[in-house]
Design an enzyme around this catalytic site. Structure first.
Site, PDB file in Angstrom:
ATOM      1  CB  THR A  17      -0.959   0.023   1.213  1.00 11.27           C
ATOM      2  OG1 THR A  17      -0.173  -0.174   2.388  1.00 11.27           O
ATOM      3  CG2 THR A  17      -2.014  -1.053   1.119  1.00 11.27           C
ATOM      4  N   GLY A  18       2.151   1.145   0.149  1.00 13.10           N
ATOM      5  CA  GLY A  18       3.026   2.321   0.094  1.00 13.10           C
ATOM      6  C   GLY A  18       3.184   2.812  -1.335  1.00 13.10           C
ATOM      7  CB  SER A  19       4.369   5.988  -2.818  1.00 13.57           C
ATOM      8  OG  SER A  19       5.675   6.050  -2.302  1.00 13.57           O
ATOM      9  CE  LYS A  43      -3.462   1.357   5.504  1.00 12.58           C
ATOM     10  NZ  LYS A  43      -2.490   1.990   4.637  1.00 12.58           N
ATOM     11  CB  ILE A  96      13.158  -3.383  -3.181  1.00 13.28           C
ATOM     12  CG1 ILE A  96      12.525  -4.501  -4.017  1.00 13.28           C
ATOM     13  CG2 ILE A  96      13.526  -2.180  -4.032  1.00 13.28           C
ATOM     14  CD1 ILE A  96      13.414  -5.127  -5.046  1.00 13.28           C
ATOM     15  CB  THR A  97      13.940  -2.086   2.094  1.00  8.56           C
ATOM     16  OG1 THR A  97      12.579  -2.406   1.883  1.00  8.56           O
ATOM     17  CG2 THR A  97      14.082  -0.957   3.103  1.00  8.56           C
ATOM     18  CD  GLU A  98      18.637   3.386  -0.921  1.00  7.40           C
ATOM     19  OE1 GLU A  98      18.137   3.568  -2.047  1.00  7.40           O
ATOM     20  OE2 GLU A  98      19.724   3.863  -0.569  1.00  7.40           O
ATOM     21  CE1 TYR A 159      17.697  -1.919 -13.102  1.00  2.00           C
ATOM     22  CE2 TYR A 159      17.332   0.435 -13.205  1.00  2.00           C
ATOM     23  CZ  TYR A 159      17.204  -0.761 -12.545  1.00  2.00           C
ATOM     24  OH  TYR A 159      16.563  -0.795 -11.336  1.00  2.00           O
ATOM     25  CD  GLU A 209      29.252  -1.108  -6.419  1.00  2.00           C
ATOM     26  OE1 GLU A 209      28.559  -0.803  -7.392  1.00  2.00           O
ATOM     27  OE2 GLU A 209      28.975  -0.775  -5.263  1.00  2.00           O
ATOM     28  CG  HIS A 247      45.324   1.540   8.747  1.00  2.00           C
ATOM     29  ND1 HIS A 247      45.720   2.248   7.652  1.00  2.00           N
ATOM     30  CD2 HIS A 247      45.723   2.230   9.823  1.00  2.00           C
ATOM     31  CE1 HIS A 247      46.344   3.333   8.061  1.00  2.00           C
ATOM     32  NE2 HIS A 247      46.365   3.353   9.378  1.00  2.00           N
TER      33      HIS A 247
END
Lengths: 292, 388
Positions: A17-19, A43, A96-98, A159, A209, A247
């Protein structure tokens, strides 16, 4: 074939229900993902994009037979949301949450040790098997079904790499954004093992990376256990060494965290490394062509 | 988030880790008062900055008597200290720590960090403490010993004692050392640290152990759980542009080049910088606008990039996932108009709502160079700078 997700995967959205949750539920449904339920405490009875909402994961699983979950809840609730999903019998959770504290993740990972469950993320774009199932936030249209497995520590750079492949007509079996946090549910090593066993996957692309030692561990596994070609790109070749306070970070792995050293290590393991981020698609094409 | 040495030592004190007697001072007068209160003649004045290598940079001054304390404090306070670990402009010294000098008979190194590959915290210990621990790691890695431990149950006294028994450490030290090391682990877990380090952990001729230095770094993601630690934040130790960027949820790092960059995602931002360099240019910054970008965020990003007078061109590279290209395009327009942008702007959009985004830029009539690929964008930005 593909790995971890396919057209039969039944997905629950935690935080529907969040954006973010509602926006990406719509996107995933449009892609063809079987979203069977949503969960937001308090909800129950509501619907989002036609998907029924429950208070608890357990109820949602009982009602719908879901076997995967994707988490969009805010960072302070995310670790508990992951636990809730696994204890309700879900086998695959994509977070997905960061912004989840690293020690919370370390504790959670210790609790999950030895259990037959898979966590992807946190702080990741998710997982997609093109034309079958998209769980996460990646734009669907850039993907094309094919034979290259993708594992990436980055979001948008994935992507970029996928788009370069698709533009050249090279498709993907499954793409996993493993996430950018220090503690991750699924690592390069586990992903490489899964792709090695998947008959559809003919080669694997790694997007690494600077920082950490994931590329070094992947190199060791590739030398011992991976028969399929591996292509890689490591971002941050021009990043200046940051200000450091202690270090110990550099000491732990006994090896350097710089891009140059990671590239050298991957090359030693026989990996085709693209020098430029604009040449990732090309490098995959060459590796597939030169395949024995 | 980094803590200052004096803040970290206060935490050590609370956990019973012995530290030298000392007091923090913000002015030379306070430093003299501190010296008087410490009632010792042999003192050391230590610059408080968020970087290591202070000894090498001249930020640690041994003094004798109150007059010398005043001199040392005057020399350090209000200046910037450059060390091998700071940038070329150094870090501001707003406080000094005045401490009683310690006689040293042996130096150890101890730290707790997160071992990412094992997903567990790890104690790192060496009998070769002191300044050159990184050299020790390179030359004789066997001199550095590690043990990972459970993030749930921690590292108890007995485990550390066993770990230390396998070293050549004087058996008389094992008891006191294991107490300190298990407390260090406790701090790491209870404070959600990403680093707790004592270098050096010294043994005095009397046999007593003491944490001569203290470094603590808190996991930024955990600051919400520890408001008392968050309040110790010293924004003066950061690049003001980084601090400003954080307010808007942006991540910015200033660099030496002249091509300003605005990218979504850290990996793609680094790849964009790599490509600028491969095309013969130099990035002026790293800037990750993150996931959901609002018009406000994009405008803030432009404003921060433009505070760098070196910037001669801006490259925007957005691959929309969560972020929609049309929203980014609107943000770019608002920013360009609002800020009166005078340097050339190269924009590369791809991903969610890309058609709409490109259309918005095209219709605007603004001088925006668009690029289809990452490579084209980098080349265009580099040629803008070279033709100036």
């Amino acid at each position: 074939m593909s790995i971890l997700v396919n057209r039969n995967t039944k997905v629950i959205v935690q935080g529907i229900t969040g954006s973010h949750g509602s926006f990406h539920t719509k996107q995933m449904l449009e892609y063809g993902t079987k979203i069977v339920a949503g969960v937001t405490p308090g909800k129950k009875g509501e619907k989002v994009e036609g998907v029924p909402v429950f208070n608890r994961v357990e109820e949602a699983v009982k009602e719908t037979g879901a076997n995967a979950s994707v988490i969009y809840v805010p960072a302070r609730f995310a670790a508990d949301a992951i636990k809730e999903a696994f204890s309700a019998g879900i086998r695959l959770v994509v977070c997905i949450t960061e912004g989840i504290p690293a020690l919370q993740m370390a504790r959670l990972k210790e609790e999950l040790e030895g259990k037959p469950v898979t966590l992807i993320g946190p702080n990741c774009p998710g997982i997609i098997t093109p034309d079958e199932c998209k769980i996460g936030i990646m734009p669907g249209y850039i993907h094309k079904r094919g034979a290259v497995g993708v594992l990436s520590r980055s979001g948008t750079l994935t992507y970029e790499a996928v788009w370069q492949m698709t533009s050249r007509g090279i498709g993907q079996s499954t793409c996993i954004g493993i996430g950018g946090d220090p503690i991750l549910g699924t690592t390069f090593v586990e992903g490489l093992e899964l792709f090695e066993k998947d008959p559809e996957t003919k080669a694997t692309l790694l997007i690494g990376e600077i920082g950490g030692s994931a590329e070094e561990e992947a190199s060791e596994l590739i030398e011992r256990k991976v028969s399929k070609p591996v292509i890689a790109f490591v971002a941050g070749q021009t990043a200046p060494p940051g200000k450091r306070m202690g270090h110990a970070g550099a000491i732990i792995g006994g090896s350097s965290e710089r891009a140059q050293d990671k590239i050298a290590r991957l090359r030693k393991a026989g990996v085709h490394v693209a020098d430029s981020p604009a040449r990732i698609g090309e490098a995959v094409e060459e590796a597939l062509r030169s395949k024995k | 988030m980094n803590l200052h040495e004096y803040q970290a030592k206060e935490i050590f004190r609370q956990y019973g880790i012995p530290i030298p007697s000392g007091k923090v001072a913000r002015t030379p007068e306070e430093a003299v008062a501190a010296a008087r209160a410490l009632a010792s003649d042999k003192l050391v004045v230590k610059a408080q900055i968020h970087a290591g290598g202070r000894g090498k940079g001249g930020g640690i001054i041994k003094v004798q008597g109150q007059a010398e304390v005043s001199q040392a404090a005057k020399k350090l306070l209000g200046t910037r200290l450059k060390t091998p670990q700071t940038g070329p402009s150094g870090q501001p010294i707003d406080q000094v720590l005045v401490e009683v000098q310690t006689e040293i008979s042996k130096e150890y190194y101890a730290a707790i960090i997160l071992d990412r590959s094992r997903a567990k915290p790890c104690l790192v210990f060496s009998e070769s403490g002191g300044m050159e621990i990184e050299e020790v790691a390179k030359k004789s890695p066997q001199a550095i010993r590690k043990i990972t431990f459970s993030p749930r149950s921690g590292l108890n006294h007995t485990e550390v004692r066993q770990f230390l028994k396998e070293t050549k450490i004087d058996s008389k030290d094992i008891e006191a050392l294991s107490r300190i090391l298990s407390m260090l682990a406790k701090i790491f877990l209870e404070k959600d640290a990403s680093l707790v380090e004592i270098n050096p952990l010294v043994k005095k001729p009397s046999g007593d152990l003491l944490a001569l230095d203290a470094k603590i770094r808190i996991d930024d993601n955990a600051l919400e759980l520890h408001p008392e630690l968050a309040s110790l934040h010293d924004s003066r130790q950061e690049d003001p542009r980084e601090t400003e960027a954080k307010k808007f949820g942006l991540s910015y790092v200033g660099l030496d080049g002249n091509i300003g960059c605005m990218v979504n995602g850290a990996g793609l931002a680094m790849a964009t910088m790599d490509l600028i360099k491969l095309a013969g240019g130099e990035p002026a910054n790293f800037l990750d606008v993150g996931g959901g970008a609002s018009q406000e965020k994009v405008t803030a990003a432009f404003r921060i990039i433009l505070t760098d007078p070196k910037v001669q061109a801006i490259l925007v590279n957005i691959f929309g996932g969560i972020m929609r290209c049309d929203v980014v395009a609107e943000g770019i327009l608002a920013a360009v108009k609002g800020l009166g942008l005078k340097v050339p702007l190269v924009v590369r959009l791809e991903g969610t709502k890309v058609k709409e985004g490109k259309e918005i830029l095209k219709k605007s009539g603004l001088k925006v160079m668009s690029a289809e690929s990452l490579e084209e964008a980098a080349k265009k930005a580099v040629s803008c700078v070279h033709s100036r």
